[in-house]
Design a protein around this motif. Structure first.
Motif, PDB file in Angstrom:
ATOM      1  N   ILE A 401      27.056  33.337  31.306  1.00  0.00           N
ATOM      2  CA  ILE A 401      27.741  32.400  32.202  1.00  0.00           C
ATOM      3  C   ILE A 401      26.826  32.185  33.417  1.00  0.00           C
ATOM      4  N   PRO A 402      26.505  30.927  33.748  1.00  0.00           N
ATOM      5  CA  PRO A 402      25.588  30.690  34.870  1.00  0.00           C
ATOM      6  C   PRO A 402      26.171  31.247  36.169  1.00  0.00           C
ATOM      7  N   ASP A 403      25.315  31.600  37.072  1.00  0.00           N
ATOM      8  CA  ASP A 403      25.689  32.050  38.427  1.00  0.00           C
ATOM      9  C   ASP A 403      26.328  33.433  38.476  1.00  0.00           C
ATOM     10  N   LEU A 404      26.411  34.093  37.327  1.00  0.00           N
ATOM     11  CA  LEU A 404      26.955  35.456  37.429  1.00  0.00           C
ATOM     12  C   LEU A 404      25.787  36.418  37.646  1.00  0.00           C
ATOM     13  N   HIS A 405      25.537  36.673  38.885  1.00  0.00           N
ATOM     14  CA  HIS A 405      24.331  37.410  39.261  1.00  0.00           C
ATOM     15  C   HIS A 405      24.589  38.912  39.330  1.00  0.00           C
ATOM     16  N   GLU A 406      23.502  39.639  39.361  1.00  0.00           N
ATOM     17  CA  GLU A 406      23.564  41.086  39.561  1.00  0.00           C
ATOM     18  C   GLU A 406      24.432  41.399  40.792  1.00  0.00           C
ATOM     19  N   GLY A 407      25.353  42.341  40.634  1.00  0.00           N
ATOM     20  CA  GLY A 407      26.163  42.786  41.763  1.00  0.00           C
ATOM     21  C   GLY A 407      27.309  41.846  42.118  1.00  0.00           C
ATOM     22  N   ALA A 408      27.574  40.834  41.259  1.00  0.00           N
ATOM     23  CA  ALA A 408      28.682  39.910  41.561  1.00  0.00           C
ATOM     24  C   ALA A 408      29.970  40.705  41.747  1.00  0.00           C
ATOM     25  N   SER A 409      30.842  40.198  42.624  1.00  0.00           N
ATOM     26  CA  SER A 409      32.076  40.935  42.925  1.00  0.00           C
ATOM     27  C   SER A 409      33.075  40.774  41.785  1.00  0.00           C
ATOM     28  N   LEU A 410      34.078  41.631  41.789  1.00  0.00           N
ATOM     29  CA  LEU A 410      35.088  41.604  40.731  1.00  0.00           C
ATOM     30  C   LEU A 410      35.774  40.233  40.672  1.00  0.00           C
ATOM     31  N   VAL A 411      36.121  39.710  41.829  1.00  0.00           N
ATOM     32  CA  VAL A 411      36.848  38.442  41.810  1.00  0.00           C
ATOM     33  C   VAL A 411      35.962  37.310  41.283  1.00  0.00           C
ATOM     34  N   GLU A 412      34.670  37.343  41.649  1.00  0.00           N
ATOM     35  CA  GLU A 412      33.748  36.317  41.108  1.00  0.00           C
ATOM     36  C   GLU A 412      33.702  36.419  39.593  1.00  0.00           C
ATOM     37  N   VAL A 413      33.569  37.650  39.104  1.00  0.00           N
ATOM     38  CA  VAL A 413      33.446  37.850  37.654  1.00  0.00           C
ATOM     39  C   VAL A 413      34.711  37.358  36.954  1.00  0.00           C
ATOM     40  N   VAL A 414      35.870  37.755  37.465  1.00  0.00           N
ATOM     41  CA  VAL A 414      37.117  37.368  36.800  1.00  0.00           C
ATOM     42  C   VAL A 414      37.275  35.845  36.831  1.00  0.00           C
ATOM     43  N   LYS A 415      36.940  35.223  37.977  1.00  0.00           N
ATOM     44  CA  LYS A 415      37.081  33.758  38.072  1.00  0.00           C
ATOM     45  C   LYS A 415      36.195  33.054  37.045  1.00  0.00           C
ATOM     46  N   LYS A 416      34.970  33.558  36.878  1.00  0.00           N
ATOM     47  CA  LYS A 416      34.032  32.832  36.002  1.00  0.00           C
ATOM     48  C   LYS A 416      34.205  33.196  34.531  1.00  0.00           C
ATOM     49  N   VAL A 417      34.528  34.446  34.252  1.00  0.00           N
ATOM     50  CA  VAL A 417      34.632  34.867  32.844  1.00  0.00           C
ATOM     51  C   VAL A 417      35.981  34.454  32.243  1.00  0.00           C
ATOM     52  N   LYS A 418      37.022  34.436  33.072  1.00  0.00           N
ATOM     53  CA  LYS A 418      38.397  34.198  32.595  1.00  0.00           C
ATOM     54  C   LYS A 418      38.733  35.157  31.441  1.00  0.00           C
ATOM     55  N   PRO A 419      38.630  36.440  31.681  1.00  0.00           N
ATOM     56  CA  PRO A 419      38.729  37.413  30.577  1.00  0.00           C
ATOM     57  C   PRO A 419      40.125  37.485  29.963  1.00  0.00           C
ATOM     58  N   HIS A 420      40.143  37.939  28.711  1.00  0.00           N
ATOM     59  CA  HIS A 420      41.428  38.226  28.062  1.00  0.00           C
ATOM     60  C   HIS A 420      41.997  39.528  28.616  1.00  0.00           C
ATOM     61  N   VAL A 421      41.099  40.449  28.940  1.00  0.00           N
ATOM     62  CA  VAL A 421      41.536  41.767  29.414  1.00  0.00           C
ATOM     63  C   VAL A 421      40.730  42.172  30.646  1.00  0.00           C
ATOM     64  N   LEU A 422      41.457  42.720  31.615  1.00  0.00           N
ATOM     65  CA  LEU A 422      40.815  43.319  32.789  1.00  0.00           C
ATOM     66  C   LEU A 422      41.192  44.793  32.773  1.00  0.00           C
ATOM     67  N   LEU A 423      40.183  45.665  32.687  1.00  0.00           N
ATOM     68  CA  LEU A 423      40.468  47.089  32.484  1.00  0.00           C
ATOM     69  C   LEU A 423      39.825  47.900  33.607  1.00  0.00           C
ATOM     70  N   GLY A 424      40.626  48.750  34.249  1.00  0.00           N
ATOM     71  CA  GLY A 424      40.112  49.537  35.360  1.00  0.00           C
ATOM     72  C   GLY A 424      40.027  51.016  35.044  1.00  0.00           C
ATOM     73  N   LEU A 425      38.832  51.570  35.182  1.00  0.00           N
ATOM     74  CA  LEU A 425      38.622  53.023  35.108  1.00  0.00           C
ATOM     75  C   LEU A 425      37.642  53.362  36.227  1.00  0.00           C
TER      76      LEU A 425
END
Ligand SMILES: NC(=O)C1=CN([C@@H]2O[C@H](COP(=O)(O)OP(=O)(O)OC[C@H]3O[C@@H](n4cnc5c(N)ncnc54)[C@H](O)[C@@H]3O)[C@@H](O)[C@H]2O)C=CC1
Ligand SMILES: CC(=O)C(=O)O
Ligand SMILES: [Mg+2]
Length: 611
Positions: A401-425
């Motif tokens: 996905i363009p613009d997803l750079h090293e160290g991108a924040s969680l919210v940036e990643v979720v906005k751009k990836v639109k994941p089916h699952v978000l998993l926290g450990l």
């Protein structure tokens, strides 16, 4: 494979739930038990003690006459008395701070555990849903944090850095002749609470209580162990009450020499015992797993048990979308936390994807995961990446996905990836905040799934209220520590599943023990995860229910799946009077029955003195 497992599983479940007494109730009519003690020594031994339930004949035979009030109570009366006092404690502490109430509940259970194991385990088995949050997460975390102050009497064994060279003889100080199940920690990563040094012993104790309750392991044959190699927790080092070694943690070869010596000592005395490693910091979790997994019958629960539970949850999330399981390979999964648990989950999920029919076997190239650690999104641009993490780092290919750079924040990643699952450990409470969850609402899934798996409750990445409010009513939620379900109005319920390795480790340990496996293979772990994944019906899944309640039923099935995998991989050497050939000749149902019948069940046995 997955669908037929689901059908088989529901057949077995129907069979188990139609048999009235609890699994393992074969032991309900107990034979007499020879006791080598008399009088007060019996009353002070929680294994033999029956308190006021000693019948007069035993009081005479065992030198107990006059040491107890004259009225003989029944087991049922004792049980009711305990439950009543527990319920009055709940009433009397209403409105007090949660931590005070939780510790008061832990104390009342712990006192019973110290005094009368039969009654303790019976109330635990019958009320596991109510009592698990006390003996296990979240209260066990609070107990560990306060262990030095709460300490009254030891439980389990303590091997410290000062015991080097002595462990082989020390292991014989343990009074029980046979030990089947050991849970060991070095206290370096207790839940999400960090380094708690010797105080982490609460975790092996809690895990083994779950083993007794859910897997029917005989409590006389369990052994919680603390490897005290020091602590780097400054607060504890300065605490005058701290009960552990007041020195920094051993590192490198010095550390491994202690763990090696401990493992050799255990193996020398109980070669068939199963050893579960628990709550070791990441570097030692992986190192010890690689070092011992082919030599001893051991597993790491945080890496391997958690992975199986998470995989079952991930597959449940696919089914909840009404998609076939093969669609798992198309799911986009964002994982916050690249530690022992997160990487364990990623490895198992990736293996499962590669086993799915129809997947392009692009091997390392197939990456449906976006992994973040404390420094944000992990990409191949990250310097000094551990090789275990590097296989999941995002690259620069055309699929990225363009613009997803090293160290991108969680919210940036979720906005751009639109994941089916978000998993926290991640071990960090609240990081799935409103912004992140609102971004999850735009997920490509009709049933966006949020798994806030960090423990204890204070470390959960979010709560079910947040999820159903911000992601929507179609969301699926699971957490490591228990939360209550949410009423969504119109009679609808938002299910707060508990995604915790406690659904698997009892079955993994029991299956390994009963198969007499030489070691615990990936195949055995996969079988456990598949069994759990296929346990829930489509109807339950549609409602958003991903996991069954902890019970002996589910453990019997997981245990049987593990036994059968051990047999099929030729790792089973048999256990007691059941050899490998007999195991191999058992049908699936017979294996479940065998596992269920091997479970210990707490009843007062008639006591016969040998003195
Ligand atoms: N539900 C369950 O069955 C289980 C839950 N856990 C929980 O998982 C948590 C982590 O355990 P481990 O992996 O063993 O710990 P760990 O210390 O090995 O890993 C923690 C990871 O989280 C990352 N992290 C820290 N802050 C972050 C942030 N703001 N955003 C994203 N990532 C962040 C760290 O960089 C590290 O990669 C603990 O709270 C533990 O209780 C662990 C095992 C089983
Ligand atoms: C559940 C568990 O094993 C953990 O939080 O570490
Ligand atoms: Mg753990």
């Amino acid at each position: 494979m997955w669908r037929s497992a689901a059908r088989r599983s529901s057949q077995i479940r129907r069979l188990l739930s139609s048999s009235a007494p609890p699994a393992g109730a074969g032991a309900a009519v107990p034979g007499p038990c020879i006791v080598h003690k008399r009088g007060n020594d019996i009353l002070h031994d929680p294994w033999y003690n029956k308190d006021t339930a000693f019948p007069m004949t035993e009081r005479d035979r065992l030198g107990l006459r006059g040491l107890l009030p004259p009225r003989v109570m029944s087991f049922e009366q004792q049980y009711e008395r305990f439950i009543n006092s527990y319920r009055s404690l709940e009433n009397n502490t209403r409105g007090e701070p949660d931590s005070i109430v939780a510790l008061a509940k832990w104390r009342i259970l712990n006192r019973l555990h110290d005094r009368n194991e039969t009654l303790y385990y019976r109330v635990l088995i019958d009320n596991i849903k109510d009592f698990a949050p006390i003996i296990y997460t979240p209260t066990v975390g609070l107990v560990c944090e306060n262990y030095s102050g709460l300490f009254r009497r030891p439980r389990g064994m303590y091997f410290s850095a000062k015991d080097k060279g002595e462990m082989m003889s020390m292991i014989y100080n343990w009074p029980a002749e046979k030990v089947d199940m050991i849970v060991v920690t070095d206290g370096s990563r207790i839940l999400g609470l960090g380094d708690l040094g010797v105080q982490g012993i609460g975790i092996p104790i809690g895990k083994l209580d779950v083993y007794v309750a859910a897997a029917g392991i005989n409590p006389q044959k369990v052994l919680p162990i603390m490897l005290d190699v020091g602590t780097n927790n400054e607060k504890l080092l300065e605490d005058k009450l701290y009960l552990g070694l007041r020195q920094p943690r051993l590192e490198g070869e010095e550390y491994l020499a202690v763990v090696d010596e401990f493992m050799e000592a255990v193996h020398a005395r109980w070669p068939k015992a199963v050893v579960q490693f628990e709550d070791f910091q990441m570097k030692w979790a992986f190192e010890t797993l690689q070092r011992y997994r082919n030599r001893f019958c051991m597993f790491n629960d945080d890496v391997q048990g958690t992975a199986g539970v998470a995989l079952a949850g991930l597959l449940g999330a696919v089914r909840a979308q009404g998609r076939p399981l093969q669609d798992f390979t198309n799911q986009k999964i964002v994982v916050a936390g690249a530690g022992s648990a997160g990487i364990g989950v990623l490895n198992m999920a990736k293996q499962a994807m590669l086993r799915m029919p129809g997947i392009h076997r692009t091997g390392e190239g197939h990456n449906q995961f976006w992994v973040l650690d404390k420094d944000g999104l992990i990409t191949k641009d990250r310097e000094g990446l551990d090789s275990a993490v590097a296989r999941f780092a995002r690259g620069h290919g055309p699929d990225e996905i363009p613009d997803l750079h090293e160290g991108a924040s969680l919210v940036e990643v979720v906005k751009k990836v639109k994941p089916h699952v978000l998993l926290g450990l991640s071990g960090v409470g609240g990081i799935f905040n409103e912004e992140v969850l609102k971004a999850m609402k735009e997920s490509d899934s009709p049933r966006p799934a949020v798994f806030a798996m960090s423990n204890p409750t204070t470390k959960a990445e979010c709560t079910p209220d947040d999820v159903f409010k911000h992601v929507g009513e179609n969301a699926i939620f699971a957490s490591g520590s228990p939360f209550g379900n949410i009423s969504l109005g119109n009679g609808k319920t938002g299910y707060a599943n508990q995604a915790n390795n406690m659904y698997l480790f009892p079955g993994i340990g029991l299956g390994a023990l009963l198969s007499g496996a030489r070691h615990i293979s990936d195949g055995m772990l996969q079988a456990a995860a598949e069994c759990l994944a296929s346990y829930i019906t489509d109807n339950e899944i549609r409602k958003g229910i991903l996991f069954p309640s902890v019970s002996r039923h589910i453990t019997a099935q997981v245990g049987a799946a593990v036994v059968r995998a051990a047999v099929s991989e030729d790792l089973a050497e048999g256990c007691c009077d059941v050899g490998p050939r007999e195991l191999a000749s058992m049908s699936e149902l017979e294996t479940v029955d065998y596992v269920a019948r091997k479970m210990w069940y707490p009843v007062y046995s008639p006591l016969v003195s040998d003195k």
